[in-house]
Design an enzyme around this catalytic site. Structure first.
Site, PDB file in Angstrom:
ATOM      1  N   HIS A  59       5.854  11.469  -0.669  1.00 39.13           N
ATOM      2  CA  HIS A  59       5.324  11.316  -2.029  1.00 39.13           C
ATOM      3  C   HIS A  59       5.749  12.475  -2.930  1.00 39.13           C
ATOM      4  CE1 HIS A  59       1.944   8.351  -0.638  1.00 39.13           C
ATOM      5  NE2 HIS A  59       3.097   7.741  -0.871  1.00 39.13           N
ATOM      6  N   HIS A 115      -1.161   6.866   5.810  1.00 37.98           N
ATOM      7  CA  HIS A 115      -0.988   7.073   4.360  1.00 37.98           C
ATOM      8  C   HIS A 115       0.445   6.679   3.996  1.00 37.98           C
ATOM      9  CE1 HIS A 115      -1.591   8.970   0.457  1.00 37.98           C
ATOM     10  NE2 HIS A 115      -0.536   9.736   0.657  1.00 37.98           N
TER      11      HIS A 115
HETATM   12 FE    FE Z   1      -0.775  13.651  -2.187  1.00 43.73          FE
HETATM   13 ZN    ZN Z   2       0.458  11.266  -0.656  1.00 50.64          ZN
END
Ligand code: FE
Ligand code: ZN
Length: 251
Positions: A59, A115
């Site tokens: 990310h 995640h």
């Molecule tokens: Fe994050």
């Molecule tokens: Zn993340």
């Protein structure tokens, strides 16, 4: 000799972590949320070098500063293959089960998918520290963007099995909203007590990171999924239900 951690807020709710192995003077940053902020912390620290970036996942608030930091410092970037998705530099691909050395400090790499699919965490057993990215948060856990609830539940159990005194460095200050959610699903007195501590800490402007494995095992509703399971519900199904409830929680 021990590891020194320099923690600082980045962006709106991330934490940055600069780590120094005191024996060798080697320095690493866990993730690269904000290259400018990391460079200014590095300069304030007087540590004088940046040897490694240790990415937890792809990310942009974790790997988005890789290129700038590498260009400025010549550091080596280590992390999961998925970091290449945002065309961030990655010099060495890491996977669960490997060990990376920061000077004389060994970090075990744990696979913690959920995640994201390639998410990893870094654990120094000798220092009792775990850098867990967006897998485990104080009173919370990361959203399931890519993995299944079963994968995330297994990842959380891997972290929960670390020694209780392990300090857990989460990548975000999400604890106040996590505490409100915890109160909505868990009536345990320890949860209420911890939530109150969190609200007080945040009123003072204090950080709630790092936390510990012991504190999270006691009051984190996601780690407490087995205790919060409905009759006949498996632990992973209870976890999945709690995670889904958090996603739509308006607290
Ligand atoms: Fe994050
Ligand atoms: Zn993340």
């Amino acid at each position: 000799m021990p590891l020194t951690v320099r923690q600082f807020p980045c962006l709106s709710d991330n934490y940055g972590f600069l780590l120094r192995d005191e024996a060798s003077g080697a320095v690493a940053t866990v993730d690269t949320p904000d290259a400018e902020r990391i460079l200014s912390e590095l300069s304030d620290s007087g540590w004088g070098r940046l040897d490694y970036v240790l990415n937890t996942h792809w990310h942009p608030d974790h790997a988005g500063g890789n290129a700038r930091l590498k260009a400025e410092t010549g550091c080596t970037v280590l992390g999961p293959e998925e970091v290449r998705r945002i065309e961030a530099p990655l010099d060495r691909v890491l996977a669960g089960g490997e060990t990376v050395m920061l000077g004389e400090t060994a970090f075990r790499v744990l696979a913690t998918p959920g995640h994201t699919l390639g998410h990893i965490a870094y654990v120094s057993d000798s220092d009792g520290m775990a850098f867990v990215g967006d897998t485990l948060f104080a009173l919370g856990c990361g959203r399931l963007f890519e993995g299944t609830a079963e994968q995330m539940w297994a990842s959380l159990q891997t972290l929960a099995a670390l020694p209780p005194q392990t300090r857990v460095y989460c990548a975000h200050e999400y604890t106040e909203s996590n505490a409100r959610f915890a109160l909505s699903v868990d009536a345990a007195p320890l949860t209420a007590e911890r939530a109150e501590q969190v609200f007080e800490a945040r009123r003072r402007g204090d950080w709630t990171v790092p936390t510990t494995i012991a504190a999270e095992r006691a009051a984190n509703p996601f780690l407490r999924a087995p205790a919060l399971a409905l009759p006949g519900e498996t632990d992973a199904a209870a976890f999945a239900r709690l995670r889904a409830a958090k996603d739509s929680f308006k607290g």
